[in-house]
Design an enzyme around this catalytic site. Structure first.
Site, PDB file in Angstrom:
ATOM      1  N   SER A 139      -3.320  -3.849  -4.660  1.00 38.11           N
ATOM      2  CA  SER A 139      -3.900  -4.378  -3.419  1.00 38.11           C
ATOM      3  C   SER A 139      -3.939  -5.902  -3.550  1.00 38.11           C
ATOM      4  O   SER A 139      -3.899  -6.437  -4.663  1.00 38.11           O
ATOM      5  CB  SER A 139      -5.325  -3.849  -3.279  1.00 38.11           C
ATOM      6  OG  SER A 139      -6.028  -4.519  -2.251  1.00 38.11           O
ATOM      7  N   TYR A 152     -13.773  -1.183  -6.473  1.00 36.95           N
ATOM      8  CA  TYR A 152     -12.389  -1.216  -5.966  1.00 36.95           C
ATOM      9  C   TYR A 152     -11.643  -2.399  -6.575  1.00 36.95           C
ATOM     10  O   TYR A 152     -10.496  -2.270  -7.029  1.00 36.95           O
ATOM     11  CB  TYR A 152     -12.445  -1.327  -4.439  1.00 36.95           C
ATOM     12  CG  TYR A 152     -11.109  -1.216  -3.737  1.00 36.95           C
ATOM     13  CD1 TYR A 152     -10.573   0.022  -3.398  1.00 36.95           C
ATOM     14  CD2 TYR A 152     -10.384  -2.359  -3.385  1.00 36.95           C
ATOM     15  CE1 TYR A 152      -9.361   0.127  -2.743  1.00 36.95           C
ATOM     16  CE2 TYR A 152      -9.168  -2.267  -2.735  1.00 36.95           C
ATOM     17  CZ  TYR A 152      -8.661  -1.019  -2.405  1.00 36.95           C
ATOM     18  OH  TYR A 152      -7.453  -0.922  -1.761  1.00 36.95           O
TER      19      TYR A 152
HETATM   20  P1  NAD Z   1      -5.820   6.858   2.909  1.00 37.90           P
HETATM   21  O1  NAD Z   1      -7.263   7.218   2.875  1.00 37.90           O
HETATM   22  O2  NAD Z   1      -5.040   7.028   4.152  1.00 37.90           O
HETATM   23  O3  NAD Z   1      -5.036   7.626   1.769  1.00 37.90           O
HETATM   24  C1  NAD Z   1      -5.582   7.874   0.521  1.00 37.90           C
HETATM   25  C2  NAD Z   1      -4.859   9.059  -0.059  1.00 37.90           C
HETATM   26  O4  NAD Z   1      -5.434   9.359  -1.325  1.00 37.90           O
HETATM   27  C3  NAD Z   1      -5.007  10.305   0.822  1.00 37.90           C
HETATM   28  O5  NAD Z   1      -3.793  11.016   0.827  1.00 37.90           O
HETATM   29  C4  NAD Z   1      -6.083  11.102   0.091  1.00 37.90           C
HETATM   30  O6  NAD Z   1      -5.976  12.484   0.308  1.00 37.90           O
HETATM   31  C5  NAD Z   1      -5.759  10.731  -1.345  1.00 37.90           C
HETATM   32  N1  NAD Z   1      -6.864  10.980  -2.255  1.00 37.90           N
HETATM   33  C6  NAD Z   1      -8.150  10.552  -2.179  1.00 37.90           C
HETATM   34  N2  NAD Z   1      -8.863  11.049  -3.203  1.00 37.90           N
HETATM   35  C7  NAD Z   1      -8.008  11.792  -3.943  1.00 37.90           C
HETATM   36  C8  NAD Z   1      -8.144  12.573  -5.117  1.00 37.90           C
HETATM   37  N3  NAD Z   1      -9.325  12.707  -5.736  1.00 37.90           N
HETATM   38  N4  NAD Z   1      -7.056  13.213  -5.585  1.00 37.90           N
HETATM   39  C9  NAD Z   1      -5.858  13.126  -4.945  1.00 37.90           C
HETATM   40  N5  NAD Z   1      -5.674  12.403  -3.840  1.00 37.90           N
HETATM   41  C10 NAD Z   1      -6.735  11.751  -3.353  1.00 37.90           C
HETATM   42  O7  NAD Z   1      -5.757   5.355   2.383  1.00 37.90           O
HETATM   43  P2  NAD Z   1      -4.547   4.314   2.260  1.00 37.90           P
HETATM   44  O8  NAD Z   1      -4.988   3.097   2.956  1.00 37.90           O
HETATM   45  O9  NAD Z   1      -3.262   4.929   2.591  1.00 37.90           O
HETATM   46  O10 NAD Z   1      -4.631   4.001   0.712  1.00 37.90           O
HETATM   47  C11 NAD Z   1      -3.605   4.358  -0.198  1.00 37.90           C
HETATM   48  C12 NAD Z   1      -3.607   3.379  -1.352  1.00 37.90           C
HETATM   49  O11 NAD Z   1      -3.292   2.081  -0.863  1.00 37.90           O
HETATM   50  C13 NAD Z   1      -4.970   3.260  -2.046  1.00 37.90           C
HETATM   51  O12 NAD Z   1      -4.770   3.126  -3.437  1.00 37.90           O
HETATM   52  C14 NAD Z   1      -5.516   1.972  -1.465  1.00 37.90           C
HETATM   53  O13 NAD Z   1      -6.426   1.356  -2.327  1.00 37.90           O
HETATM   54  C15 NAD Z   1      -4.244   1.154  -1.311  1.00 37.90           C
HETATM   55  N6  NAD Z   1      -4.361   0.038  -0.378  1.00 37.90           N
HETATM   56  C16 NAD Z   1      -4.641   0.250   0.930  1.00 37.90           C
HETATM   57  C17 NAD Z   1      -4.730  -0.846   1.781  1.00 37.90           C
HETATM   58  C18 NAD Z   1      -5.005  -0.697   3.242  1.00 37.90           C
HETATM   59  O14 NAD Z   1      -5.263  -1.714   3.908  1.00 37.90           O
HETATM   60  N7  NAD Z   1      -4.958   0.486   3.808  1.00 37.90           N
HETATM   61  C19 NAD Z   1      -4.542  -2.141   1.292  1.00 37.90           C
HETATM   62  C20 NAD Z   1      -4.272  -2.299  -0.061  1.00 37.90           C
HETATM   63  C21 NAD Z   1      -4.165  -1.207  -0.896  1.00 37.90           C
END
Ligand code: NAD
Length: 257
Positions: A139, A152
């Site tokens: 991130s 986080y």
């Molecule tokens: P999201 O909530 O849409 O997806 C998260 C995914 O992780 C989902 O598929 C969920 O089912 C899965 N998950 C959660 N707990 C779990 C567990 N215990 N076991 C297995 N799977 C699990 O969120 P996102 O925004 O798509 O985030 C995905 C990644 O991207 C994360 O690591 C997040 O930190 C990172 N990220 C997101 C953003 C953003 O702005 N959305 C920015 C930077 C980094």
């Protein structure tokens, strides 16, 4: 480029960025394993729909990334893992002195430790196959900090460090490891923060999006899951064979500030 014949395992991929990455790797020809902790009909239906759209094999494997043994079992059950995308992640926002201990432990387990466990099982498979890519979804918060996101930010800085170590341990092999550092991407994880933030600042949800969430993103636009997926495909290409141990920001200029 074609990833035909490669198998990609993407943790936490029934939603958001993981699902976007799964689509782009499948579009490039890879067979894909998608994952989450649930085991619903719709999870398996999602795998079937990605398979149909891109003409590749897609399996859904249930595994809870907060549990070390299930992280390891996911890779073992996949049977092959040429491309490992460590993506599963959760968020909790709270000052350090009020941060619930169980939330800290869950964030460190899912956002950081899971990547250690999956990588540990995937590397021997990549060595045997003679090729591998480890892509960790960190991130902008793996490179910079914000208040109230201690777990986080600690986890994401940890993911960047783990990526560098993995790269050094595989530097003499045809395996690379890098971290993609997205800025804000409009996914369920971010959408969930909007209503509470709107209440907190007494703003409309649109105002929160522009003035609070995108405040640090100079482009004033969300990055998309397709852009993160496209970056993952690039990291799998021959052009990226010497890119290892680094971070690639997809953040609309956030980390340039
Ligand atoms: P999201 O909530 O849409 O997806 C998260 C995914 O992780 C989902 O598929 C969920 O089912 C899965 N998950 C959660 N707990 C779990 C567990 N215990 N076991 C297995 N799977 C699990 O969120 P996102 O925004 O798509 O985030 C995905 C990644 O991207 C994360 O690591 C997040 O930190 C990172 N990220 C997101 C953003 C953003 O702005 N959305 C920015 C930077 C980094």
């Amino acid at each position: 480029m074609s990833l035909k014949g490669k198998t990609a395992v993407i943790t936490g991929s029934n939603s958001g960025i993981g699902l976007g990455v799964a689509h782009e790797l499948a579009r490039a020809g890879a067979d894909v394993v998608i994952n989450s902790f649930t085991d619903r009909e719709e999870d398996h239906a999602l795998a079937a729909s990605i398979a149909k759209e891109h003409g590749v094999t897609v399996r859904y494997i249930q595994a809870d990334m907060s549990k070390p043994d299930q992280c390891r079992a996911l890779i073992e059950q996949a049977g092959a893992c040429d491309i490992l995308v460590n993506n599963a992640g959760i968020q909790h926002v709270s000052p350090i002195d009020e941060f619930p201990i169980e939330k800290w432990d869950a964030i460190i387990a899912i956002n950081l430790s899971s990547a250690f466990h999956t990588t540990a099982v995937a590397l021997p498979m990549m060595r045997k196959a003679g090729w591998g890519r480890v892509i960790n979804i960190a991130s902008a918060h793996g490179l910079t900090a914000s208040p109230f996101k201690s777990a986080y930010i600690a986890a994401k800085h940890g993911v960047v460090g783990l990526s560098k170590t993995t790269a050094l341990e595989t530097a003499r092999e045809p395996i690379t490891c890098n971290a993609i550092c997205p800025g804000y991407v409009l996914t369920p994880l971010v959408e969930a923060q909007i209503p509470d933030t709107a209440k907190k600042y007494d703003m409309s949800e649109e105002e929160v999006t522009q003035k609070v969430i995108l405040e640090r993103q100079p482009s004033k636009e969300f990055a998309t899951v397709e852009q993160i997926g496209g970056t993952a495909v690039f990291l799998c290409s021959d052009a990226a064979a010497q890119i290892t141990g680094t971070t690639i920001s997809v953040d609309g200029g956030w980390t340039a500030l």
